[in-house]
Motif scaffolding. Structure first.
Motif, PDB file in Angstrom:
ATOM      1  N   SER A 141      -2.426   8.747  -8.347  1.00  0.00           N
ATOM      2  CA  SER A 141      -2.014   9.568  -7.207  1.00  0.00           C
ATOM      3  C   SER A 141      -0.920   8.898  -6.378  1.00  0.00           C
ATOM      4  CB  SER A 141      -3.217   9.838  -6.284  1.00  0.00           C
ATOM      5  OG  SER A 141      -4.171  10.659  -6.907  1.00  0.00           O
ATOM      6  N   THR A 142      -0.778   7.606  -6.508  1.00  0.00           N
ATOM      7  CA  THR A 142       0.080   6.849  -5.600  1.00  0.00           C
ATOM      8  C   THR A 142       1.553   7.246  -5.663  1.00  0.00           C
ATOM      9  OG1 THR A 142      -1.510   5.033  -5.761  1.00  0.00           O
ATOM     10  CG2 THR A 142       0.620   4.529  -4.784  1.00  0.00           C
ATOM     11  N   PRO A 143       2.159   7.448  -6.848  1.00  0.00           N
ATOM     12  CA  PRO A 143       3.560   7.887  -6.844  1.00  0.00           C
ATOM     13  C   PRO A 143       3.776   9.202  -6.081  1.00  0.00           C
ATOM     14  CG  PRO A 143       3.002   7.021  -8.994  1.00  0.00           C
ATOM     15  CD  PRO A 143       1.706   7.115  -8.219  1.00  0.00           C
ATOM     16  N   ARG A 144       2.833  10.128  -6.166  1.00  0.00           N
ATOM     17  CA  ARG A 144       2.963  11.366  -5.392  1.00  0.00           C
ATOM     18  C   ARG A 144       2.927  11.077  -3.894  1.00  0.00           C
ATOM     19  NH1 ARG A 144      -1.625  14.578  -8.512  1.00  0.00           N
ATOM     20  NH2 ARG A 144      -1.806  12.521  -9.481  1.00  0.00           N
ATOM     21  N   GLN A 145       2.061  10.156  -3.506  1.00  0.00           N
ATOM     22  CA  GLN A 145       1.961   9.822  -2.089  1.00  0.00           C
ATOM     23  C   GLN A 145       3.226   9.106  -1.600  1.00  0.00           C
ATOM     24  OE1 GLN A 145      -1.888   7.859  -1.706  1.00  0.00           O
ATOM     25  NE2 GLN A 145      -2.838   9.531  -2.836  1.00  0.00           N
ATOM     26  N   ILE A 146       3.779   8.252  -2.433  1.00  0.00           N
ATOM     27  CA  ILE A 146       5.034   7.581  -2.070  1.00  0.00           C
ATOM     28  C   ILE A 146       6.159   8.612  -1.945  1.00  0.00           C
ATOM     29  CG2 ILE A 146       6.797   5.954  -2.870  1.00  0.00           C
ATOM     30  CD1 ILE A 146       4.528   4.300  -4.110  1.00  0.00           C
ATOM     31  N   TRP A 147       6.202   9.576  -2.850  1.00  0.00           N
ATOM     32  CA  TRP A 147       7.210  10.636  -2.774  1.00  0.00           C
ATOM     33  C   TRP A 147       7.070  11.412  -1.463  1.00  0.00           C
ATOM     34  CZ3 TRP A 147      11.630  11.979  -4.779  1.00  0.00           C
ATOM     35  CH2 TRP A 147      12.079  13.304  -4.692  1.00  0.00           C
ATOM     36  N   LEU A 148       5.849  11.745  -1.099  1.00  0.00           N
ATOM     37  CA  LEU A 148       5.595  12.440   0.165  1.00  0.00           C
ATOM     38  C   LEU A 148       6.011  11.584   1.358  1.00  0.00           C
ATOM     39  CD1 LEU A 148       2.183  14.343  -0.084  1.00  0.00           C
ATOM     40  CD2 LEU A 148       4.330  15.242   0.821  1.00  0.00           C
ATOM     41  N   GLN A 149       5.687  10.305   1.305  1.00  0.00           N
ATOM     42  CA  GLN A 149       6.078   9.403   2.397  1.00  0.00           C
ATOM     43  C   GLN A 149       7.593   9.407   2.572  1.00  0.00           C
ATOM     44  OE1 GLN A 149       4.291   5.932   0.757  1.00  0.00           O
ATOM     45  NE2 GLN A 149       2.226   6.467   1.427  1.00  0.00           N
ATOM     46  N   GLN A 150       8.297   9.367   1.469  1.00  0.00           N
ATOM     47  CA  GLN A 150       9.759   9.362   1.528  1.00  0.00           C
ATOM     48  C   GLN A 150      10.290  10.663   2.116  1.00  0.00           C
ATOM     49  OE1 GLN A 150      10.735   8.564  -2.570  1.00  0.00           O
ATOM     50  NE2 GLN A 150      10.384   6.347  -2.377  1.00  0.00           N
ATOM     51  N   ARG A 151       9.723  11.793   1.728  1.00  0.00           N
ATOM     52  CA  ARG A 151      10.192  13.079   2.222  1.00  0.00           C
ATOM     53  C   ARG A 151       9.831  13.288   3.697  1.00  0.00           C
ATOM     54  NH1 ARG A 151      14.148  13.676   0.086  1.00  0.00           N
ATOM     55  NH2 ARG A 151      14.274  15.804   0.910  1.00  0.00           N
ATOM     56  N   LEU A 152       8.726  12.708   4.138  1.00  0.00           N
ATOM     57  CA  LEU A 152       8.324  12.829   5.541  1.00  0.00           C
ATOM     58  C   LEU A 152       8.952  11.745   6.415  1.00  0.00           C
ATOM     59  CD1 LEU A 152       4.550  13.750   5.089  1.00  0.00           C
ATOM     60  CD2 LEU A 152       6.306  15.226   6.095  1.00  0.00           C
ATOM     61  N   GLY A 153       9.581  10.777   5.798  1.00  0.00           N
ATOM     62  CA  GLY A 153      10.225   9.716   6.556  1.00  0.00           C
ATOM     63  C   GLY A 153       9.264   8.741   7.199  1.00  0.00           C
ATOM     64  N   VAL A 154       8.162   8.430   6.492  1.00  0.00           N
ATOM     65  CA  VAL A 154       7.184   7.482   7.028  1.00  0.00           C
ATOM     66  C   VAL A 154       7.118   6.256   6.115  1.00  0.00           C
ATOM     67  CG1 VAL A 154       5.856   9.340   8.087  1.00  0.00           C
ATOM     68  CG2 VAL A 154       5.212   8.531   5.801  1.00  0.00           C
ATOM     69  N   PRO A 155       6.625   5.114   6.639  1.00  0.00           N
ATOM     70  CA  PRO A 155       6.588   3.886   5.834  1.00  0.00           C
ATOM     71  C   PRO A 155       5.631   3.986   4.651  1.00  0.00           C
ATOM     72  CG  PRO A 155       6.357   3.405   8.185  1.00  0.00           C
ATOM     73  CD  PRO A 155       6.187   4.883   8.041  1.00  0.00           C
TER      74      PRO A 155
END
Length: 304
Positions: free
Chosen positions: A209-223
């Motif tokens: 699940s982690t790559p999806r969460q990293i992608w979301l973090q990038q799109r939301l602009g969070v660390p």
């Protein structure tokens, strides 16, 4: 999206209240707790009850009592996902405004019939049917996150380098389900950002699940926090210990002896004299001797 920034290590344990705490979930609790305390950091407790149909009445309170019975001490109030729906909605709206999500009318059976590729989660890769808009006469059932044909990877502190090409391996993934429930992927990213979590230590069943969460973090602009995925505890047949497989609940009356079993599973041998020690003495020793480097680099291990 507002984000809590933390100058110190801030970890968390986030069980779902679908049943009692069992050995496998205690592994994640101990690993995340010791990694935070050994770093002189904070350890937060979160109840991930965003999936309402799977949450059992009274399970959250029972989990909190069990953790307290084992001597865990968390920082701040317990965060409960079901009280934060407005935050998840706000994040979804932000993604809608940026064009990162789109409505989808596809049912699971339609996806199964139209997709030949298997996803990393064992289902089917979404073939992008609704990417360009809903077909005439079709109504939205869910909202999906757009992904690109690019690799998203990270270096896990236990499992090493890990990456996915999201379009190929997962496809556009759901953030708001057909039943009106927000998906785990969105909730966990919003929660970690809002709480200023800097390090995630959890079971390897969530590695994919982690790559999806990293992608979301990038799109939301969070660390993006650091990640350490601990081996999942299984029975001798290789089945993951879980509430769904009716794993036996842990009993805090077992005290340090139970925690010593968890430590051994995580590659941290505990002196025999500490198996019957008071919890305060056990935890003091465990914090002083914790080493993530000794955790076996396996995605699953048999719980003896």
């Amino acid at each position: 999206m507002p984000v809590v920034t933390s100058p110190v290590y801030r970890g968390r344990f986030a069980p779902s209240p679908s049943g009692a705490l069992h050995f496998g979930s205690l592994v994640a609790a101990v690993g995340s707790y010791l990694d935070a305390r050994a770093a002189g950091g904070e350890w937060l407790l979160r109840i991930e009850d965003i999936d309402a149909p799977r949450s059992l009445p009274g399970a959250a309170d029972a989990i909190v009592r069990t953790l307290a019975g084992f001597g865990f001490v968390w920082d701040g109030e317990v965060l409960v996902q079901s009280r934060r729906v407005d935050r998840y909605h706000a994040a979804l709206v932000a993604l809608q405004l940026d064009g990162d999500v789109y409505p989808c009318a596809c049912s699971r059976s339609e996806i199964a019939d139209s997709s030949v590729a298997q996803s990393v989660d064992g289902g089917r890769v979404y073939p992008g049917t609704c990417r360009s808009g809903l077909a005439a006469g079709r109504a939205a059932r869910a909202w999906r996150m757009r992904v690109l044909a690019q690799e998203v990877g990270f270096t896990d502190r236990v499992q090493g380098a890990y990456a996915q090409q999201l379009e190929r391996d997962v496809g556009d993934f759901v953030l708001l389900r057909a039943d009106g429930q927000f998906a785990y992927q969105l909730a966990v990213v919003v929660d970690d950002a809002d709480q200023g979590v800097t390090a995630v230590v959890r079971g390897a069943d969530l590695l994919a699940s982690t790559p999806r969460q990293i992608w979301l973090q990038q799109r939301l602009g969070v660390p993006t926090p650091t990640y350490a995925h601990l081996p999942v505890a299984t029975d001798v047949h290789g089945q993951k210990l879980s509430k769904q497989s009716l794993a036996r609940p842990v009993d805090c009356a077992g005290g340090a002896a139970v925690l010593a079993e968890v430590m051994a599973f995580l590659g941290q041998p505990v002196p025999a004299a500490l198996h019957g020690a008071p919890l305060s003495e056990f935890w003091a020793w465990a914090v002083a001797h914790w080493s993530m480097a000794r955790v076996p680099a396996q995605q699953a291990r048999v719980a003896e």
